[in-house]
Design an enzyme around this catalytic site. Structure first.
Site, mmCIF file in Angstrom:
data_model
loop_
_atom_site.group_PDB
_atom_site.id
_atom_site.type_symbol
_atom_site.label_atom_id
_atom_site.label_comp_id
_atom_site.label_asym_id
_atom_site.label_seq_id
_atom_site.Cartn_x
_atom_site.Cartn_y
_atom_site.Cartn_z
ATOM 1 C CB CYS A 84 78.755 -5.991 -63.712
ATOM 2 S SG CYS A 84 79.178 -7.724 -63.545
ATOM 3 C CB CYS A 207 73.555 -15.364 -55.842
ATOM 4 S SG CYS A 207 74.714 -16.197 -54.746
ATOM 5 C CB SER A 208 72.426 -11.117 -59.052
ATOM 6 O OG SER A 208 73.747 -11.488 -59.358
ATOM 7 C CE LYS A 333 68.610 -13.129 -55.343
ATOM 8 N NZ LYS A 333 67.874 -14.303 -54.945
ATOM 9 C CG HIS A 337 73.841 -9.129 -63.223
ATOM 10 N ND1 HIS A 337 73.936 -8.034 -64.061
ATOM 11 C CD2 HIS A 337 75.037 -9.173 -62.547
ATOM 12 C CE1 HIS A 337 75.116 -7.459 -63.898
ATOM 13 N NE2 HIS A 337 75.799 -8.130 -62.998
HETATM 14 N N1 COA Z 1 68.221 -16.493 -56.831
HETATM 15 C C1 COA Z 1 67.080 -17.189 -56.638
HETATM 16 N N2 COA Z 1 66.865 -18.422 -57.181
HETATM 17 C C2 COA Z 1 67.835 -18.931 -57.962
HETATM 18 C C3 COA Z 1 69.026 -18.230 -58.213
HETATM 19 C C4 COA Z 1 69.190 -16.970 -57.619
HETATM 20 N N3 COA Z 1 70.316 -16.257 -57.825
HETATM 21 N N4 COA Z 1 69.807 -18.968 -59.033
HETATM 22 C C5 COA Z 1 69.111 -20.085 -59.290
HETATM 23 N N5 COA Z 1 67.917 -20.061 -58.646
HETATM 24 C C6 COA Z 1 66.914 -21.121 -58.632
HETATM 25 C C7 COA Z 1 66.423 -21.507 -60.026
HETATM 26 O O1 COA Z 1 65.258 -20.812 -60.366
HETATM 27 C C8 COA Z 1 66.134 -22.992 -59.855
HETATM 28 O O2 COA Z 1 64.905 -23.143 -59.195
HETATM 29 P P1 COA Z 1 63.908 -24.366 -59.547
HETATM 30 O O3 COA Z 1 64.692 -25.607 -59.191
HETATM 31 O O4 COA Z 1 62.726 -24.118 -58.685
HETATM 32 O O5 COA Z 1 63.650 -24.253 -61.009
HETATM 33 C C9 COA Z 1 67.206 -23.453 -58.896
HETATM 34 O O6 COA Z 1 67.582 -22.276 -58.135
HETATM 35 C C10 COA Z 1 68.426 -24.031 -59.577
HETATM 36 O O7 COA Z 1 68.771 -23.187 -60.662
HETATM 37 P P2 COA Z 1 70.134 -23.294 -61.445
HETATM 38 O O8 COA Z 1 70.012 -22.450 -62.683
HETATM 39 O O9 COA Z 1 70.521 -24.729 -61.600
HETATM 40 O O10 COA Z 1 71.113 -22.582 -60.430
HETATM 41 P P3 COA Z 1 72.658 -22.553 -60.515
HETATM 42 O O11 COA Z 1 73.206 -23.496 -59.513
HETATM 43 O O12 COA Z 1 73.087 -22.724 -61.938
HETATM 44 O O13 COA Z 1 73.002 -21.061 -60.109
HETATM 45 C C11 COA Z 1 73.985 -19.567 -58.581
HETATM 46 C C12 COA Z 1 72.904 -20.618 -58.778
HETATM 47 C C13 COA Z 1 73.828 -18.947 -57.197
HETATM 48 C C14 COA Z 1 75.360 -20.216 -58.706
HETATM 49 C C15 COA Z 1 73.826 -18.452 -59.672
HETATM 50 O O14 COA Z 1 72.568 -17.843 -59.532
HETATM 51 C C16 COA Z 1 74.904 -17.399 -59.605
HETATM 52 O O15 COA Z 1 76.070 -17.657 -59.888
HETATM 53 N N6 COA Z 1 74.557 -16.135 -59.255
HETATM 54 C C17 COA Z 1 75.533 -15.060 -59.193
HETATM 55 C C18 COA Z 1 75.807 -14.477 -60.563
HETATM 56 C C19 COA Z 1 77.021 -13.597 -60.570
HETATM 57 O O16 COA Z 1 78.060 -13.896 -60.018
HETATM 58 N N7 COA Z 1 76.921 -12.454 -61.249
HETATM 59 C C20 COA Z 1 77.987 -11.495 -61.299
HETATM 60 C C21 COA Z 1 77.841 -10.561 -60.172
HETATM 61 S S1 COA Z 1 79.252 -9.518 -59.984
#
Ligand code: COA
Length: 390
Positions: A84, A207-208, A333, A337
């Site tokens: 990353c 989560c980011s 956040k 990312h």
């Molecule tokens: N923060 C805030 N809101 C989030 C979000 C986040 N991280 N991720 C998704 N949302 C919101 C979306 O805007 C959407 O909102 P809406 O329904 O009002 O449109 C809703 O949540 C669903 O979005 P979706 O894209 O279906 O979410 P998801 O289930 O695919 O992903 C996580 C959610 C937490 C799994 C994903 O954000 C994630 O994996 N984050 C971490 C990334 C990571 O690991 N990076 C590497 C770091 S080392």
């Protein structure tokens, strides 16, 4: 470690950054063109003026990923990858290339297109090879920091969760002031506290964001900087370390620190001549991939004494109007990312802030900014720290 640094020898003279988020209608080529042309324009140069390129991306290989869309006319394009921290690695190498005299103008550019990959979040890339390393997702790996920190410093789980939520609340509040951020809405504490669990105690709001995006920087030797812009920013320190990766197996590793971050911060402060980061650093962009990461980083970077960062969080020390604003652009956040672009996106905020161009989130008269970019997981990672100033 012998790390002489390149303090005040290299300047950033142009930068660009796309909006981060879901770009269903754009490929990585479009994102690269957008970021690169913003950077050319801000440095007042033509594409052919750039002598060499460093491209950071996790998902694709070779310099052709950049040379084809930019129609680069037989110039060197080096592809780099370092988890990353890939975007920061591209910047580091472009800076050293101009510092060495090998090139006059170089571009570091990062890109990732994650949203239409067909799955949510980031999947585990490879299974454990010998059964001893856990096959864990990123949220699960970083979630281990939270109970470890709470236990060590006497926070009950509810108080600890509130501290984490306060970090997400701050970063969403900052991101709401940023037109390029993925999530541009303030989120109330109650909504953060009750967001669906991803890896206990972390919820979605810890989560980011998974995003598409690209960011770029143009660098030259310091003495040439004013040919391109009236307000260059100067590299004070660049530090990159890779740890031995033994954390998850080591009996003495307690998941309340990133030793790699401590080492790279120490090196960067030495290069820049910073002795008291809590007082001398005006603002920072740190790798808030998950809320407990940001909490632990405050202590590893020397912003808060050990065991006290949670108090600084609660009393607003790191807020936009606090003593040491952290993630003024919303951080991973809220800004999102896209792996290869994130390190350069952090630098983009330093560029705006140090030039007084950050609009409603402008910090008053910043002098020294720090970016911190991490790749890997607790106990097994690489860490980058830069310090830049006017
Ligand atoms: N923060 C805030 N809101 C989030 C979000 C986040 N991280 N991720 C998704 N949302 C919101 C979306 O805007 C959407 O909102 P809406 O329904 O009002 O449109 C809703 O949540 C669903 O979005 P979706 O894209 O279906 O979410 P998801 O289930 O695919 O992903 C996580 C959610 C937490 C799994 C994903 O954000 C994630 O994996 N984050 C971490 C990334 C990571 O690991 N990076 C590497 C770091 S080392």
């Amino acid at each position: 470690m012998a790390s002489n640094g390149i303090k005040d020898r290299v300047a950033i003279v142009g930068m660009g950054c796309t909006q981060f988020g879901e770009h269903w209608d754009k490929g990585s080529e479009d994102l690269l063109i957008d970021a690169a042309y913003q950077a050319y324009e801000s440095a007042g140069i033509e594409p052919n003026d750039v002598d060499a390129y460093w491209l950071g991306t996790m998902g694709q290989l070779s310099g052709l990923v950049l040379s084809v869309p930019l129609k680069i006319d037989y110039r060197p394009v080096t592809h780099v990858e370092n988890f990353c921290a890939t975007g920061s690695e591209a910047l580091r190498q472009a800076c050293y290339a101009v510092a060495s005299g090998a090139y006059d103008l170089a571009m570091a550019i990062g890109v990732e297109k994650l949203k239409d990959s067909g799955y949510s979040g980031l999947v585990v890339s490879s299974p454990a090879n010998d059964g001893t390393l856990g096959n864990m997702s990123a949220p699960a790996s970083f979630s281990l920091l939270a109970p470890a920190y709470f236990k060590k410093y006497g926070l009950d789980p509810a108080k600890g969760k509130e501290v984490l939520a306060r970090i997400a609340w701050k970063n969403h509040r900052n991101g709401a002031k940023n037109p390029k951020a993925q999530f541009r809405k303030e989120v109330p504490m109650e909504a953060i506290l009750s967001s669906p669990k991803v890896a206990d105690p972390l919820g979605v709001m810890d989560c980011s964001g998974v995003a598409d995006g690209s960011a770029a920087a143009i660098v030259c030797r310091a003495e040439d900087a004013h040919k391109y812009t009236q307000h260059p920013i100067f590299i004070k320190a660049l530090s990159f370390v890779a740890g031995p990766g033994e954390g998850p197996l080591a009996q003495d590793y307690d998941f309340t620190t990133f030793r790699e971050v401590v080492a790279s911060a120490r090196d960067a402060y030495k290069q820049a001549g910073v002795t008291d980061p809590r007082k001398e650093i005006s603002m920072a962009e740190v790798h808030d991939c998950f809320t407990p990461t940001e909490l632990v980083l405050y202590e590893d970077l020397g912003f808060s004494p050990r065991g006290t960062a949670w108090q600084d969080v609660m009393n607003g020390f790191f807020d936009l109007d606090g003593t040491l604003p952290v993630n003024p652009d919303g951080g991973l956040k809220s800004f999102g990312h896209p792996i290869g672009a994130s390190g350069l996106r952090m630098m983009y905020e330093m560029w705006l802030q140090l030039r007084g161009e950050a609009g409603p989130r402008q910090i008053e008269n910043p002098t020294l900014g720090l970016t911190h970019n991490l790749g890997g997981a607790p106990g097994r990672c690489v860490s980058f720290v830069s310090i830049v100033g006017r």
